[in-house]
Scaffold this active site. Structure first.
Site, mmCIF file in Angstrom:
data_model
loop_
_atom_site.group_PDB
_atom_site.id
_atom_site.type_symbol
_atom_site.label_atom_id
_atom_site.label_comp_id
_atom_site.label_asym_id
_atom_site.label_seq_id
_atom_site.Cartn_x
_atom_site.Cartn_y
_atom_site.Cartn_z
ATOM 1 N N GLY A 52 0.870 -1.161 0.000
ATOM 2 C CA GLY A 52 0.000 0.000 0.000
ATOM 3 C C GLY A 52 0.913 1.219 0.000
ATOM 4 O O GLY A 52 1.847 1.291 0.820
ATOM 5 N N ASP A 242 -1.409 4.906 -6.304
ATOM 6 C CA ASP A 242 0.022 4.724 -6.033
ATOM 7 C C ASP A 242 0.854 5.878 -6.567
ATOM 8 O O ASP A 242 1.951 6.138 -6.071
ATOM 9 C CB ASP A 242 0.503 3.407 -6.630
ATOM 10 C CG ASP A 242 -0.076 2.247 -5.837
ATOM 11 O OD1 ASP A 242 -1.215 1.835 -6.124
ATOM 12 O OD2 ASP A 242 0.590 1.787 -4.880
ATOM 13 N N LYS A 253 -3.738 -0.292 -8.399
ATOM 14 C CA LYS A 253 -3.656 -1.740 -8.620
ATOM 15 C C LYS A 253 -4.273 -2.163 -9.951
ATOM 16 O O LYS A 253 -5.309 -1.644 -10.360
ATOM 17 C CB LYS A 253 -4.367 -2.436 -7.453
ATOM 18 C CG LYS A 253 -4.381 -3.937 -7.485
ATOM 19 C CD LYS A 253 -3.027 -4.558 -7.651
ATOM 20 C CE LYS A 253 -1.993 -4.085 -6.647
ATOM 21 N NZ LYS A 253 -0.612 -4.517 -7.022
HETATM 22 O O1 MRU Z 1 0.756 -3.908 -4.745
HETATM 23 P P1 MRU Z 1 0.109 -3.205 -3.583
HETATM 24 O O2 MRU Z 1 -0.728 -4.124 -2.747
HETATM 25 O O3 MRU Z 1 1.090 -2.401 -2.782
HETATM 26 O O4 MRU Z 1 -0.886 -2.174 -4.274
HETATM 27 C C1 MRU Z 1 -1.670 -1.360 -3.456
HETATM 28 C C2 MRU Z 1 -2.601 -0.493 -4.185
HETATM 29 O O5 MRU Z 1 -2.655 -0.469 -5.394
HETATM 30 C C3 MRU Z 1 -3.405 0.463 -3.337
HETATM 31 O O6 MRU Z 1 -4.673 0.681 -3.899
HETATM 32 C C4 MRU Z 1 -2.661 1.805 -3.265
HETATM 33 O O7 MRU Z 1 -1.354 1.608 -2.854
HETATM 34 C C5 MRU Z 1 -3.320 2.762 -2.367
HETATM 35 S S1 MRU Z 1 -3.135 2.342 -0.668
HETATM 36 C C6 MRU Z 1 -3.854 3.557 0.238
#
Ligand code: MRU
Length: 351
Positions: A52, A242, A253
Site C-alpha cells: 500500500g 500509487d 492496482k
Molecule cells: O501492490 P500493492 O498491494 O502495494 O498495491 C496497493 C494499491 O494499489 C493500493 O490501492 C494503493 O497503494 C493505495 S493504498 C492507500
C-alpha cells in the site's frame, strides 16, 4: 517507544529495527516480523509483506532511520555515503508507488540540511522525520475520510478495488477511510470488494478489515464488477492510488482502470482517494509512470494447491494500471476534493 502510533509498521524499541505485520499471511495469521538488515527490508517491501503506497513510505522512512542508527558510530563521510547507498537500495524495491521515493527523499533532505553534524545527531533527526511521516499520514487519512464521506450517503453501495484501508496506510486508510469513519458514526454502507487478482488484496485484506469493523462487505471476483453495477447496487466507486500524474491520470492496482471504464458506462461516479504525497507533479501524464512487472508465478501457481496453467505458458503480470483522468469524477486528498481540470486543481494543492 512511548508514543502510540498504528502498529502494523513501527520502529523497533531498540531503534535499530523495524517491526511490521506480515500482510502476506493475512487473513489466516497475524504475525509480526522484525527487520534489521537492508536485505530483509528490501525483501519485505518487494514481496508485499508491507504494502500500500502510504504504508510503504512510512516503512521506508523507519527502515532508513533504523539503518542510520545502526551506523551512527561511523566516521561522518562514510556515514553519509552509507545513507545514500542504502536509500537508493530501498528505493529500488518497487517502482510505481511514489510514496517510497517521497519518504526516502524527505529523510535524505533532512540529512543534507544537517551536513557537518555528528552522525548520531543525524540518525536522531531521521528518526524524528520518519515518525513525522507516520503521524502526518494518520492526520491525512482522517481528513481524506472526512472529505470522502461528503461524497456518499447513508445506505449507499460502494465498490472498491485492491486494499486502501488501514493496513495500506496508518489509520482509516484512504479509499476505505470514509466507509470506516461513516460506520463509526452509525452509517450503513453495502461495500463490494473486488478480490483483486492475482495477489488478492481485496479478498485477503479489504474484506478482512471491513468485516472486522462491522461494515457490510460482499466479496466478488474482479469479473463480477459489471454485474453488481448493472444490478444498480453501486452508487460510487472508491479506490486508492500509487502515483497520480500532474494531469490527473492515476496509477493504482491492476484492474482499477477497468472498474473506471465500467463505472463510466453505468453512470456511476468514480473517485480516487490519496494523500498529496501520492501526487507526482514531476510526472506529466500516466504514460510517464513506471509500471511494475511481477513474477508470472503469481498468476499461475501462487495461492493454488497445484499450478493452474501449463508450466511453459507465457504470462503478462503488470501490478498496476493507469486510469485516464477523463474517467475520474474527483481526486480526494487531505486538502479537499479536486475536480477536473486536474492540471489546475492538483497544482493548486501545492501553492
Ligand atoms: O501492490 P500493492 O498491494 O502495494 O498495491 C496497493 C494499491 O494499489 C493500493 O490501492 C494503493 O497503494 C493505495 S493504498 C492507500
Amino acid at each position: 517507544m512511548s508514543e502510540y502510533l498504528s502498529d502494523h509498521v513501527r520502529l523497533g524499541d531498540d531503534l535499530t529495527s523495524v517491526v511490521i505485520l506480515d500482510q502476506t499471511l493475512l487473513p489466516n495469521r497475524a504475525e509480526y516480523l522484525t527487520l534489521r538488515e537492508p536485505e530483509e527490508m528490501f525483501e519485505a517491501i518487494r514481496f508485499l509483506r508491507v504494502r500500500g503506497a502510504p504504508a510503504i513510505g512510512i516503512c521506508a522512512g523507519y527502515c532508513l532511520a533504523a539503518l542510520a542508527e545502526q551506523r551512527k558510530d561511523l566516521p561522518p563521510a562514510q556515514f553519509g555515503g552509507e545513507l545514500h547507498r542504502l536509500s537508493a537500495y530501498l528505493n529500488s524495491s518497487r517502482p510505481t508507488a511514489v510514496n517510497l521515493s517521497w519518504a526516502l527523499n524527505r529523510l535524505g533532505n533532512r540529512a543534507h540540511s544537517m551536513s557537518g553534524a555528528a552522525p548520531s545527531a543525524i540518525a536522531a533527526a531521521l528518526r524524528e522525520e520518519a515518525l513525522a511521516i507516520h503521524r502526518e499520514d494518520i492526520a491525512m487519512c482522517r481528513a481524506i475520510s472526512e472529505f470522502g464521506l461528503t461524497l456518499i450517503k447513508d445506505g449507499d453501495g460502494v465498490l472498491t478495488h485492491c486494499n486502501a484501508g488501514p493496513l495500506a496506510t496508518s489509520q482509516y486508510g484512504t479509499a476505505l477511510g470514509p466507509l470506516l469513519l461513516g460506520t463509526e458514526r452509525g452509517m450503513k454502507f453495502q461495500v463490494f470488494a473486488d478480490e483483486t487478482r492475482p495477489l488478492l488484496q481485496g479478498a485477503r485484506l479489504t474484506s478482512y478489515e471491513l468485516n472486522k469493523a462491522g461494515v457490510d462487505v460482499t466479496l466478488i471476483c474482479d469479473n463480477m464488477a459489471s454485474m453488481v453495477m448493472k444490478n444498480g447496487w453501486i452508487n460510487a466507486c472508491f479506490v486508492g492510488c500509487d502515483r497520480v500524474a500532474a494531469n490527473g491520470d492515476a496509477a493504482n492496482k491492476i484492474g482499477t482502470s477497468g472498474v473506471a471504464i465500467l463505472a463510466r458506462h453505468y453512470g456511476i461516479p468514480f473517485y480516487v482517494l490519496g494523500p498529496t504525497s501520492t501526487i507526482d507533479l514531476k510526472c506529466p501524464t500516466g504514460d510517464d509512470i513506471k509500471i511494475e512487472l511481477r513474477d508470472p508465478e503469481e498468476i499461475k501457481s501462487k495461492f493454488y494447491a497445484q499450478p493452474m496453467a501449463p508450466a511453459g505458458v507465457k504470462c503478462y503480470n503488470p501490478a498496476f494500471d493507469v486510469t485516464d483522468h477523463t474517467l475520474i469524477s474527483g481526486i480526494v486528498t487531505e486538502k479537499g476534493v479536486c475536480r477536473p481540470p486536474y492540471a489546475q486543481s492538483l497544482a493548486a494543492l501545492f501553492h
